[in-house]
Design a protein around this motif. Structure first.
Motif, short mmCIF file in Angstrom:
data_model
loop_
_atom_site.label_atom_id
_atom_site.label_comp_id
_atom_site.label_asym_id
_atom_site.label_seq_id
_atom_site.Cartn_x
_atom_site.Cartn_y
_atom_site.Cartn_z
N GLY A 371 -31.64 6.26 -1.79
CA GLY A 371 -32.06 5.32 -2.85
C GLY A 371 -31.18 5.46 -4.11
N TYR A 372 -30.25 6.47 -4.43
CA TYR A 372 -29.73 6.62 -5.33
C TYR A 372 -28.53 5.61 -5.60
CZ TYR A 372 -31.46 11.24 -6.04
OH TYR A 372 -32.09 12.62 -6.22
N ASP A 373 -28.42 4.92 -6.99
CA ASP A 373 -27.31 4.06 -6.97
C ASP A 373 -26.33 4.39 -8.30
OD1 ASP A 373 -25.87 1.67 -7.48
OD2 ASP A 373 -27.69 0.20 -7.87
N TYR A 374 -25.22 4.84 -7.58
CA TYR A 374 -24.34 5.44 -8.65
C TYR A 374 -23.27 4.22 -9.14
CZ TYR A 374 -25.75 9.89 -7.47
OH TYR A 374 -26.58 11.24 -7.33
N SER A 375 -23.40 3.01 -8.51
CA SER A 375 -22.57 1.97 -9.27
C SER A 375 -23.21 1.40 -10.52
CB SER A 375 -22.75 0.56 -8.25
OG SER A 375 -24.04 0.04 -8.34
N VAL A 376 -24.35 1.57 -10.99
CA VAL A 376 -24.89 1.56 -12.39
C VAL A 376 -25.08 2.83 -13.00
CG1 VAL A 376 -25.86 -0.75 -11.79
CG2 VAL A 376 -27.08 1.32 -11.60
N ALA A 377 -25.30 3.86 -12.51
CA ALA A 377 -25.69 5.05 -13.14
C ALA A 377 -24.47 6.33 -13.09
CB ALA A 377 -26.91 5.69 -12.35
N GLU A 378 -23.44 5.64 -13.73
CA GLU A 378 -22.31 6.31 -13.80
C GLU A 378 -22.03 7.73 -14.43
OE1 GLU A 378 -18.50 4.25 -14.68
OE2 GLU A 378 -19.12 2.47 -13.57
N SER A 470 -37.43 -0.45 -0.62
CA SER A 470 -37.97 -1.15 0.59
C SER A 470 -38.29 -0.25 1.72
CB SER A 470 -36.95 -1.95 0.82
OG SER A 470 -35.73 -1.57 1.41
N GLY A 471 -37.57 0.87 1.78
CA GLY A 471 -37.87 1.81 3.00
C GLY A 471 -39.44 2.44 2.60
N THR A 472 -40.19 2.43 3.75
CA THR A 472 -41.80 3.22 3.51
C THR A 472 -41.52 4.38 4.72
OG1 THR A 472 -42.68 1.59 5.06
CG2 THR A 472 -42.53 1.06 2.61
N SER A 473 -42.75 5.03 4.28
CA SER A 473 -43.09 6.09 5.37
C SER A 473 -44.22 5.52 6.50
CB SER A 473 -43.37 7.37 4.49
OG SER A 473 -44.01 8.26 5.45
N PHE A 482 -39.74 5.39 -1.62
CA PHE A 482 -39.12 6.17 -2.56
C PHE A 482 -39.12 5.37 -3.87
CE2 PHE A 482 -37.23 8.81 0.77
CZ PHE A 482 -37.15 10.12 0.26
N VAL A 483 -39.00 5.88 -4.93
CA VAL A 483 -38.95 5.33 -6.22
C VAL A 483 -37.55 5.60 -6.89
CG1 VAL A 483 -40.09 4.94 -8.49
CG2 VAL A 483 -41.44 5.02 -6.54
N ARG A 484 -36.87 4.50 -7.38
CA ARG A 484 -35.79 4.74 -8.12
C ARG A 484 -35.93 4.43 -9.58
NH1 ARG A 484 -31.18 1.75 -5.76
NH2 ARG A 484 -31.71 0.02 -6.84
N VAL A 485 -35.65 5.54 -10.71
CA VAL A 485 -35.53 5.57 -11.67
C VAL A 485 -34.51 5.20 -12.53
CG1 VAL A 485 -36.35 6.28 -13.91
CG2 VAL A 485 -37.90 6.18 -12.13
N LEU A 486 -33.90 4.28 -13.13
CA LEU A 486 -32.69 4.12 -14.11
C LEU A 486 -33.02 4.24 -15.53
CD1 LEU A 486 -30.98 1.31 -12.19
CD2 LEU A 486 -30.31 3.50 -12.18
N ILE A 505 -42.88 9.16 -8.82
CA ILE A 505 -42.21 8.38 -10.19
C ILE A 505 -41.99 9.32 -11.42
CG2 ILE A 505 -44.35 7.69 -11.20
CD1 ILE A 505 -42.82 5.03 -11.91
N ILE A 506 -42.94 10.19 -11.31
CA ILE A 506 -42.61 11.27 -12.49
C ILE A 506 -41.40 12.14 -12.28
CG2 ILE A 506 -43.71 13.19 -13.87
CD1 ILE A 506 -45.05 10.32 -14.22
N GLU A 507 -41.42 12.61 -10.98
CA GLU A 507 -40.13 13.42 -10.68
C GLU A 507 -38.93 12.76 -10.78
OE1 GLU A 507 -37.51 16.12 -9.28
OE2 GLU A 507 -39.55 16.53 -9.93
N ALA A 508 -39.07 11.37 -10.32
CA ALA A 508 -37.64 10.62 -10.42
C ALA A 508 -37.50 10.41 -11.80
CB ALA A 508 -38.01 9.16 -9.84
#
Length: 543
Positions: A371-378, A470-473, A482-486, A505-508
């Motif tokens: 779930g990490y997105d490094y295209s925006v989180a350089e 979108s992925g769930t357990s 999973f929650v992604r925070v930018l 969400i707090i850990e993210a």
């Protein structure tokens, strides 16, 4: 070389956009920036409509502009008044602008329905108004409002309106696609008809973007002889906006070989576009052509591999021409070329067979799958890169943190965060309240670190985004997604984005906060480059 004059109306038409409000100081700052860019005419506003615009024309006289002439905007006279009795025309004269622009009706529908006058009376209004202003200014422009709609409905009358303006000695007749609905071939037919009917007239073009064609329509008019293009920076304007000068100018200069602001000023275009966005308190549009952050950004590994060989493979102009820069994004689509390109930006020449390239690529794809997105989180990727390359310095170490939500005696909810860190060998134990858990964590973390790292005082959290992946357990019925925070942060010099991912969400949020602060400390650290590379990966360039 053929030349075209650029007439900017950001300070008038641009402010009619939803979400945009410019103070007097904002307008003055933007005017000076436009002058620096080499714009020929800056429309300061409508002095007869509001106090801010009236004051602008007084204050701008205190500045010595190097390139631009300031134009004032207004309408033709009231149908029931003589020109010398009309307050709008009087305000134009009183503002002392040497360039005056007035608009008049050229669509028979508007004359009879909007103004409620006969077609002959409308012609008299156009002629009288321009005739009154002609001896009272150095340059006089007539904006033929709704010209293209008027030409489609009644071409003879639309042309008669232009003829009357030409007889009244307007310097330029500006053809307006006010509703923004005309197609390029319709613009072409109308412009050619005008040039045939009035061969000695000088033409301008003013297009709105309601059909996403304002730039194309403007360029078509220029191709057929228009000498002036009106528009706004970033295309700001009413409804869907005005013709975007940030696209028109480079197309004229770099594609059509038509001089407007010159190649040296063209290099200032991206900076000017972002300056106007920031002044208007709007985020720059990433995917804006030429000046957007994504305009020369490459993500796919095949694209990057080709661009590194020759940028022409996937770039229609060199980004430096408009003051932009090439970017390579990192994602699960990345190949080794992406890694090597970013490494070179950070000062390392890596060979494609270097083990660190494969290590980084594998780690990148693994994290993107989670779930990490490094295209925006350089900024987060830069930290990951240097840790892989052997940078092991830690500015602080987490012992633990805790966040509690509560309600105060006034019934308002608040959050309290407690943070325990080891900073330079000492344990710092701090607590803080905030508007929500992330704000409370941010405040507590800064309180613990500021005594050791005072530069953090200039850092601000600018934006915070949360996305549920979108992925769930399956075994939890989908509640453990999973929650992604930018988090976007900034200081007086730059802005950066970091990412955190977790079921919590707090850990993210904590991950993204810590990366953000680490990045600030890292970029300000004079000893950020590893003295040695213990893993033997890559070769450090001289910086």
């Amino acid at each position: 070389m053929r030349q075209v004059a650029i007439y900017d109306t950001t300070l008038r038409d641009g402010t009619q956009a939803e979400e945009i409000h410019l103070t007097l100081e904002d307008k003055l700052r933007i005017a000076l920036k436009l002058d620096e860019l080499g714009i020929h005419y800056i429309e300061g506003g409508w002095p007869g409509s509001n106090p801010t615009d009236k004051q602008f024309f007084k204050d701008i006289r205190s500045y010595e502009l190097k390139n631009a002439k300031v134009a004032a905007f207004g309408s033709t006279r009231n149908a029931k008044l003589a020109p010398e009795k009309d307050s709008n025309l009087k305000a134009l004269v009183d503002c002392k602008a040497r360039v005056l622009t007035i608009f008049g009706k050229t669509w028979d529908l508007h004359a009879t329905k909007a103004l409620g006058v006969s077609l002959d009376e409308n012609l008299a209004i156009i002629g009288d108004s321009l005739g009154f202003l002609r001896p009272r200014c150095a340059e006089l422009f007539f904006d033929a409002e709704h010209f293209f709609d008027g030409f489609a409905a009644n071409p003879e009358y639309a042309l008669a309106c232009l003829g009357r303006a030409f007889e009244a000695k307007a310097d330029v007749l500006v053809l307006c696609d006010t509703n923004g609905g005309r197609l390029p071939h319709e613009i072409g037919i109308a412009v050619e008809a005008v040039r045939k009917a009035l061969p000695k007239v000088r033409l301008g073009i003013h297009c709105h973007n309601d059909s996403e064609l304002a730039v194309a329509n403007s360029l078509e008019a220029v191709r057929l002889g228009a000498e002036q293009v009106q528009g706004t920076i970033n295309g700001y304007g009413e409804r869907c906006g005005n013709a975007n000068l940030c696209s028109i100018i480079p197309n004229l200069e770099a594609k059509l070989g038509i001089e407007c602001i010159g190649p040296e000023n063209l290099k200032k275009l991206t900076n000017t576009a972002h300056f106007v966005s920031e002044t208007a308190n709007l985020r720059p549009f990433l995917r804006q052509p030429f000046v957007g952050g994504s305009a020369f950004a490459h993500k796919g590994g095949i694209h990057v591999h080709a661009v590194l060989k020759d940028s022409r493979t996937y770039e229609h102009v060199e980004p430096e021409v408009v003051g932009n820069k090439q970017r390579v994004l990192l994602s699960d689509l990345a190949g080794r070329s992406n890694i090597m390109f970013k490494a070179k930006q950070y000062g390392y020449d890596l060979d494609k067979e270097d083990p660190s390239v494969q290590d980084l690529l594998a780690e990148l794809k693994s994290r993107e799958a989670r779930g990490y997105d490094y295209s925006v989180a350089e900024a987060s990727y830069e930290i990951l890169f240097f840790r892989t390359m052997g940078w092991s310095k830690r500015y602080f170490q987490l012992i633990n943190f805790r966040v509690l939500d509560a309600t105060g005696p006034d019934g308002e909810p608040f959050s309290e965060a407690t943070v325990m860190l080891k900073v330079r060998g000492e344990v710092e134990h701090t607590a803080s309240t905030g508007h929500g858990p992330v704000n409370a964590l941010d405040m507590a973390l800064r309180r613990a670190l500021l005594p050791s790292y005072p530069s953090l005082a200039e850092m601000r959290l600018l934006d915070f985004k949360v996305r549920v992946m979108s992925g769930t357990s399956r075994d939890t019925g989908g509640t453990a997604s999973f929650v992604r925070v930018l988090i976007e942060s900034g200081d007086k010099n730059e802005r950066w984005t970091t990412v955190g991912v977790s079921h919590n969400i707090i850990e993210a949020s904590w991950q993204a906060l810590v990366d953000s602060i680490n990045y600030k400390l890292f970029k300000d650290d004079p000893q950020k480059w590893p003295a040695q590379n213990p893993k033997g990966k890559g070769k450090k360039k001289n910086s």
